[in-house]
Design a protein around this motif. Structure first.
Motif, PDB file in Angstrom:
ATOM      1  N   ASN A  76       0.824  -1.206   0.000  1.00  0.00           N
ATOM      2  CA  ASN A  76       0.000   0.000   0.000  1.00  0.00           C
ATOM      3  C   ASN A  76       0.866   1.267   0.000  1.00  0.00           C
ATOM      4  O   ASN A  76       0.492   2.303   0.553  1.00  0.00           O
ATOM      5  N   ASP A 109       2.778   4.599  -1.475  1.00  0.00           N
ATOM      6  CA  ASP A 109       2.385   5.646  -2.415  1.00  0.00           C
ATOM      7  C   ASP A 109       3.282   5.688  -3.648  1.00  0.00           C
ATOM      8  O   ASP A 109       2.831   5.874  -4.765  1.00  0.00           O
ATOM      9  N   THR A 110       4.583   5.556  -3.432  1.00  0.00           N
ATOM     10  CA  THR A 110       5.550   5.827  -4.486  1.00  0.00           C
ATOM     11  C   THR A 110       6.131   4.536  -5.038  1.00  0.00           C
ATOM     12  O   THR A 110       6.455   3.621  -4.289  1.00  0.00           O
ATOM     13  N   SER A 130       6.793   7.265  -9.681  1.00  0.00           N
ATOM     14  CA  SER A 130       5.414   7.740  -9.605  1.00  0.00           C
ATOM     15  C   SER A 130       5.065   7.977  -8.145  1.00  0.00           C
ATOM     16  O   SER A 130       5.170   7.074  -7.317  1.00  0.00           O
ATOM     17  N   THR A 184       2.109   8.957  -6.914  1.00  0.00           N
ATOM     18  CA  THR A 184       0.791   8.451  -6.587  1.00  0.00           C
ATOM     19  C   THR A 184       0.132   7.958  -7.866  1.00  0.00           C
ATOM     20  O   THR A 184       0.687   8.126  -8.961  1.00  0.00           O
ATOM     21  N   GLU A 185      -1.047   7.404  -7.734  1.00  0.00           N
ATOM     22  CA  GLU A 185      -1.785   6.899  -8.890  1.00  0.00           C
ATOM     23  C   GLU A 185      -1.901   7.983  -9.968  1.00  0.00           C
ATOM     24  O   GLU A 185      -2.177   9.145  -9.657  1.00  0.00           O
ATOM     25  N   ARG A 245       0.944   4.283 -14.413  1.00  0.00           N
ATOM     26  CA  ARG A 245       0.534   3.971 -13.037  1.00  0.00           C
ATOM     27  C   ARG A 245      -0.982   4.177 -12.955  1.00  0.00           C
ATOM     28  O   ARG A 245      -1.486   5.205 -12.534  1.00  0.00           O
ATOM     29  N   LYS A 279      -3.094   2.178 -11.228  1.00  0.00           N
ATOM     30  CA  LYS A 279      -3.606   1.849  -9.897  1.00  0.00           C
ATOM     31  C   LYS A 279      -2.489   2.080  -8.896  1.00  0.00           C
ATOM     32  O   LYS A 279      -1.309   2.039  -9.228  1.00  0.00           O
ATOM     33  N   LYS A 280      -2.848   2.272  -7.658  1.00  0.00           N
ATOM     34  CA  LYS A 280      -1.838   2.498  -6.633  1.00  0.00           C
ATOM     35  C   LYS A 280      -0.903   1.295  -6.510  1.00  0.00           C
ATOM     36  O   LYS A 280       0.281   1.443  -6.243  1.00  0.00           O
ATOM     37  N   SER A 281      -1.440   0.108  -6.723  1.00  0.00           N
ATOM     38  CA  SER A 281      -0.662  -1.092  -6.485  1.00  0.00           C
ATOM     39  C   SER A 281       0.189  -1.535  -7.678  1.00  0.00           C
ATOM     40  O   SER A 281       0.985  -2.452  -7.534  1.00  0.00           O
ATOM     41  N   SER A 293       9.233   0.212  -4.284  1.00  0.00           N
ATOM     42  CA  SER A 293       8.186   1.080  -3.750  1.00  0.00           C
ATOM     43  C   SER A 293       8.628   1.633  -2.407  1.00  0.00           C
ATOM     44  O   SER A 293       9.508   1.061  -1.747  1.00  0.00           O
ATOM     45  N   ASN A 330       7.105   4.418   1.043  1.00  0.00           N
ATOM     46  CA  ASN A 330       5.956   5.082   1.615  1.00  0.00           C
ATOM     47  C   ASN A 330       6.280   6.521   1.951  1.00  0.00           C
ATOM     48  O   ASN A 330       7.429   6.875   2.205  1.00  0.00           O
TER      49      ASN A 330
END
Lengths: 114, 113
Positions: free
Chosen positions: B28, B30-31, B49, B51-52, B68, B70-72, B93, B95
């Motif tokens: 989960n 963000d980046t 990225s 965020t989404e 990007r 989706k967030k995931s 990734s 946070n």
């Protein structure tokens, strides 16, 4: 310019010997410093990190590193290496804004001779 | 805990071909980031990225596109593969917050014939 220098591309030590892998950085702001390890055909795994406080930080598997601000260095140390420590080690520097670019060194390939 | 999954693990392409690499994370975070790793050259940032639907170019973005949606998930496209190209592409990734360490996937190994 922001950069990380790992002056030793390859290091070979005997099992049980002590180890120091060198890292020097250039960063204009407050540096966050990291050491990562990469085993063959795997991604990078975090060994330890320094943000602030005690300049000697402890990591996993007996590794530690010392932040020396006056020398812009963040050398990695281990008192007694094991053959399983053979891997590539990357030093990295980042800023404190969360999504700041990480600047990686070129890595030091460590071989531990049994 | 969480995990980053990269697909495929191995990618073989032809010169001039458009190739897509995929990355999924369940932290989960963000980046997300795409790096290229060449032997003896360390890691070089291609795209990241925050965020989404956000995209930011890194030092090595020429010849690549990213998405990007989706967030995931974070995809990377090699727009025209170069002959004899060999590299490992690493997804990572992190946070937003007090700790900014990046978590890495196992990589996609690209070979262009």
């Amino acid at each position: 310019a922001q950069s990380v220098t790992q002056p030793d591309a390859r290091v070979t030590v005997s099992e049980g010997a002590s180890l120091q892998l060198r890292c020097k950085y250039s960063y204009s702001g407050t540096p966050y410093l990291f050491w990562y390890v990469q085993y063959p055909r795997q991604g990078l795994q975090l060994l330890l990190k320094y943000y602030s406080g005690d300049p000697v930080v402890q990591g996993v598997n007996g590794f530690e590193a010392e932040f020396i601000k006056s020398n812009s260095s963040f050398h990695l140390r281990k008192a007694s290496v094991h053959w399983s420590d053979s891997a590539v080690y990357f030093c990295a520097v980042s800023g404190n804004t969360g999504y700041q670019n990480f600047y990686f060194g070129k890595g030091t390939s460590l071989t531990v001779i049994p | 805990g969480g995990i980053i999954t990269q697909t495929p693990k191995f990618l073989i392409g032809q010169e001039g071909q458009k190739l897509t690499l995929k990355c999924q994370q369940n932290f989960n975070h963000d980046t997300m980031y795409w790096y290229r790793q060449d032997s003896g050259k360390g890691l070089r940032l291609i795209y990241y990225s925050i965020t989404e639907n956000d995209l930011q170019k890194g030092d090595l973005s020429e010849g690549y596109d990213a998405s990007r949606e989706k967030k995931s998930s974070f995809s990377l496209t090699v727009t025209s593969a170069q002959k004899n190209e060999m590299a490992v592409f690493l997804c990572a990734s992190s946070n937003w917050g007090d700790t900014y360490e990046q978590y890495f996937g196992p990589g996609t190994r690209l070979t262009v014939l």
